[in-house]
Design a protein around this motif. Structure first.
Motif, PDB file in Angstrom:
ATOM      1  N   LEU A 188       0.896  -1.309   0.079  1.00  0.00           N
ATOM      2  CA  LEU A 188      -0.121  -0.055   0.093  1.00  0.00           C
ATOM      3  C   LEU A 188       0.856   1.326   0.065  1.00  0.00           C
ATOM      4  O   LEU A 188       0.310   2.389  -0.275  1.00  0.00           O
ATOM      5  N   LEU A 189       2.175   1.214   0.204  1.00  0.00           N
ATOM      6  CA  LEU A 189       3.097   2.190   0.264  1.00  0.00           C
ATOM      7  C   LEU A 189       3.535   2.593  -1.013  1.00  0.00           C
ATOM      8  O   LEU A 189       3.715   1.940  -1.876  1.00  0.00           O
ATOM      9  N   ASP A 190       3.883   3.932  -1.082  1.00  0.00           N
ATOM     10  CA  ASP A 190       4.250   4.447  -2.401  1.00  0.00           C
ATOM     11  C   ASP A 190       5.488   5.188  -2.617  1.00  0.00           C
ATOM     12  O   ASP A 190       5.911   5.920  -3.319  1.00  0.00           O
ATOM     13  N   SER A 191       6.343   4.928  -1.489  1.00  0.00           N
ATOM     14  CA  SER A 191       7.687   5.290  -1.657  1.00  0.00           C
ATOM     15  C   SER A 191       8.809   4.355  -1.074  1.00  0.00           C
ATOM     16  O   SER A 191       8.484   3.313  -0.568  1.00  0.00           O
ATOM     17  N   GLU A 192      10.135   4.634  -1.017  1.00  0.00           N
ATOM     18  CA  GLU A 192      11.030   3.911  -0.252  1.00  0.00           C
ATOM     19  C   GLU A 192      10.659   3.664   0.991  1.00  0.00           C
ATOM     20  O   GLU A 192      10.287   4.625   1.678  1.00  0.00           O
ATOM     21  N   VAL A 193      11.017   2.307   1.565  1.00  0.00           N
ATOM     22  CA  VAL A 193      10.812   2.135   3.167  1.00  0.00           C
ATOM     23  C   VAL A 193      12.344   1.578   3.547  1.00  0.00           C
ATOM     24  O   VAL A 193      13.032   0.829   3.060  1.00  0.00           O
ATOM     25  N   ILE A 194      12.662   2.496   4.650  1.00  0.00           N
ATOM     26  CA  ILE A 194      13.839   2.195   5.172  1.00  0.00           C
ATOM     27  C   ILE A 194      13.756   1.394   6.406  1.00  0.00           C
ATOM     28  O   ILE A 194      12.875   1.582   7.432  1.00  0.00           O
ATOM     29  N   GLU A 195      14.030   0.100   6.457  1.00  0.00           N
ATOM     30  CA  GLU A 195      13.644  -0.777   7.382  1.00  0.00           C
ATOM     31  C   GLU A 195      14.725  -0.740   8.571  1.00  0.00           C
ATOM     32  O   GLU A 195      15.437  -1.535   8.824  1.00  0.00           O
ATOM     33  N   ASN A 196      14.473   0.189   9.377  1.00  0.00           N
ATOM     34  CA  ASN A 196      15.272   0.381  10.825  1.00  0.00           C
ATOM     35  C   ASN A 196      14.479  -0.118  12.010  1.00  0.00           C
ATOM     36  O   ASN A 196      13.421   0.108  12.000  1.00  0.00           O
ATOM     37  N   LEU A 197      15.133  -0.821  12.788  1.00  0.00           N
ATOM     38  CA  LEU A 197      14.585  -1.027  14.243  1.00  0.00           C
ATOM     39  C   LEU A 197      14.829   0.195  15.053  1.00  0.00           C
ATOM     40  O   LEU A 197      15.671   0.870  14.765  1.00  0.00           O
ATOM     41  N   PRO A 198      14.074   0.337  16.050  1.00  0.00           N
ATOM     42  CA  PRO A 198      14.186   1.294  17.127  1.00  0.00           C
ATOM     43  C   PRO A 198      15.508   1.148  17.647  1.00  0.00           C
ATOM     44  O   PRO A 198      16.152   0.090  17.942  1.00  0.00           O
ATOM     45  N   SER A 199      16.159   2.460  18.267  1.00  0.00           N
ATOM     46  CA  SER A 199      17.298   2.202  18.863  1.00  0.00           C
ATOM     47  C   SER A 199      17.223   3.274  20.085  1.00  0.00           C
ATOM     48  O   SER A 199      17.045   4.624  19.944  1.00  0.00           O
ATOM     49  N   ALA A 200      17.261   2.852  21.423  1.00  0.00           N
ATOM     50  CA  ALA A 200      16.754   3.586  22.477  1.00  0.00           C
ATOM     51  C   ALA A 200      17.834   4.710  22.404  1.00  0.00           C
ATOM     52  O   ALA A 200      17.377   5.932  22.928  1.00  0.00           O
ATOM     53  N   ALA A 201      19.272   4.658  22.325  1.00  0.00           N
ATOM     54  CA  ALA A 201      19.920   5.744  22.385  1.00  0.00           C
ATOM     55  C   ALA A 201      19.680   6.997  21.639  1.00  0.00           C
ATOM     56  O   ALA A 201      19.951   8.116  22.268  1.00  0.00           O
ATOM     57  N   VAL A 202      19.029   6.775  20.611  1.00  0.00           N
ATOM     58  CA  VAL A 202      18.640   8.067  19.901  1.00  0.00           C
ATOM     59  C   VAL A 202      17.774   9.037  20.851  1.00  0.00           C
ATOM     60  O   VAL A 202      17.690  10.110  20.322  1.00  0.00           O
ATOM     61  N   MET A 203      17.002   8.617  21.559  1.00  0.00           N
ATOM     62  CA  MET A 203      15.896   9.217  22.173  1.00  0.00           C
ATOM     63  C   MET A 203      16.639  10.395  23.208  1.00  0.00           C
ATOM     64  O   MET A 203      16.078  11.381  23.382  1.00  0.00           O
ATOM     65  N   LYS A 204      17.925  10.064  23.701  1.00  0.00           N
ATOM     66  CA  LYS A 204      18.645  11.149  24.369  1.00  0.00           C
ATOM     67  C   LYS A 204      18.420  12.668  23.736  1.00  0.00           C
ATOM     68  O   LYS A 204      18.356  13.523  24.447  1.00  0.00           O
ATOM     69  N   SER A 205      18.823  12.650  22.460  1.00  0.00           N
ATOM     70  CA  SER A 205      18.748  13.819  21.834  1.00  0.00           C
ATOM     71  C   SER A 205      17.395  14.517  21.558  1.00  0.00           C
ATOM     72  O   SER A 205      17.422  15.589  21.021  1.00  0.00           O
ATOM     73  N   LEU A 206      16.357  13.812  21.756  1.00  0.00           N
ATOM     74  CA  LEU A 206      15.213  14.199  21.605  1.00  0.00           C
ATOM     75  C   LEU A 206      14.266  14.675  22.938  1.00  0.00           C
ATOM     76  O   LEU A 206      13.029  15.288  22.761  1.00  0.00           O
ATOM     77  N   ILE A 207      14.992  14.632  24.063  1.00  0.00           N
ATOM     78  CA  ILE A 207      14.253  14.982  25.225  1.00  0.00           C
ATOM     79  C   ILE A 207      13.872  16.216  25.326  1.00  0.00           C
ATOM     80  O   ILE A 207      14.709  17.284  25.043  1.00  0.00           O
ATOM     81  N   GLN A 208      13.195  16.693  26.168  1.00  0.00           N
ATOM     82  CA  GLN A 208      12.738  18.017  26.438  1.00  0.00           C
ATOM     83  C   GLN A 208      12.606  18.381  27.890  1.00  0.00           C
ATOM     84  O   GLN A 208      13.126  18.331  28.646  1.00  0.00           O
ATOM     85  N   GLU A 209      11.357  18.709  28.468  1.00  0.00           N
ATOM     86  CA  GLU A 209      10.938  18.975  29.901  1.00  0.00           C
ATOM     87  C   GLU A 209      10.703  17.698  30.341  1.00  0.00           C
ATOM     88  O   GLU A 209      10.007  16.706  29.948  1.00  0.00           O
TER      89      GLU A 209
END
Length: 220
Positions: free
Chosen positions: A171-192
């Protein structure tokens, strides 16, 4: 600062320990096993590998949703319990934004997707701008046809980011990057920091009653 990061929002499980911006230990699995069985043993293994004592943790970061009801409840409950017991700060991060953040050095629109069945997905739209991940469309629950209409209206190149999406790939109409989650990337996303007592998962899906009411309004 010592960070414990947890993502159990879907079938994959990802946990990490970081000191400031350095990843000390990380484990990601994608096996069909209940997170209630996996999570605490994996966290304990991280402490043993890193030789960081749990009492030295200053911050806990958890994927807050959307995703699996059971997975989110387990991850958030464990994060809240540990944050309370260890007297740390607690942060919630969008599990979709965290998945988008696994894609580096790509200026296309990033469209993380979780299969929500019935040809619908949990999704949001993000873009890397000057090294920061910006939100283009907020997280939500959408039929895939409606998502594609929204993407076409933006008139930009886009790529899907997902895993375990065999049932909706056609059903998708563009490339799919098949990545698994990576907990470490969340560090750069934290706010309050969150209030430990009131923090709850964000499911982003209407109940059956809410969907029926909206359909009635459309038909009136």
């Amino acid at each position: 600062m010592n960070y414990l990061l947890i993502d159990t929002s879907n079938q994959p499980l990802s946990v990490a320990l970081m000191q400031d911006n350095q990843v000390i230990a990380e484990k990601t699995t994608n096996i069909k096993q209940n997170h209630s069985v996996q999570l605490m043993p994996e966290i304990q293994k991280l402490f043993e590998q890193s030789q960081i004592d749990k009492q030295d943790i200053t911050d806990i970061v958890v994927a807050e949703g959307p995703g699996s009801y059971t997975g989110l409840r387990i991850g958030v409950t464990v994060a809240k319990t540990l944050a309370y017991a260890l007297q740390t700060r607690l942060y919630g991060v969008s599990s979709l934004k965290a998945l988008a953040a696994t894609v580096k050095d790509d200026d296309r629109l990033l469209v993380p997707i979780f299969d929500a069945r019935r040809e619908a997905v949990y999704t949001g739209v993000y873009q890397n701008v000057d090294g920061k991940l910006e939100t283009v469309i907020e997280d939500g629950y959408l039929p895939i046809s409606e998502l594609k209409d929204k993407l076409h209206a933006l008139n930009q190149d886009y790529v899907y980011v997902g895993f375990n999406i065999e049932n909706i790939a056609h059903l998708l109409d563009s490339e799919v990057i098949e990545n698994l989650p990576s907990a470490a990337v969340m560090k750069s996303l934290i706010q309050e920091p969150e209030d430990i007592h009131t923090f709850a998962p964000k499911y982003h899906k209407l109940s059956e009653a809410e969907r029926n009411w909206l359909n009635q309004q459309k038909n009136n």
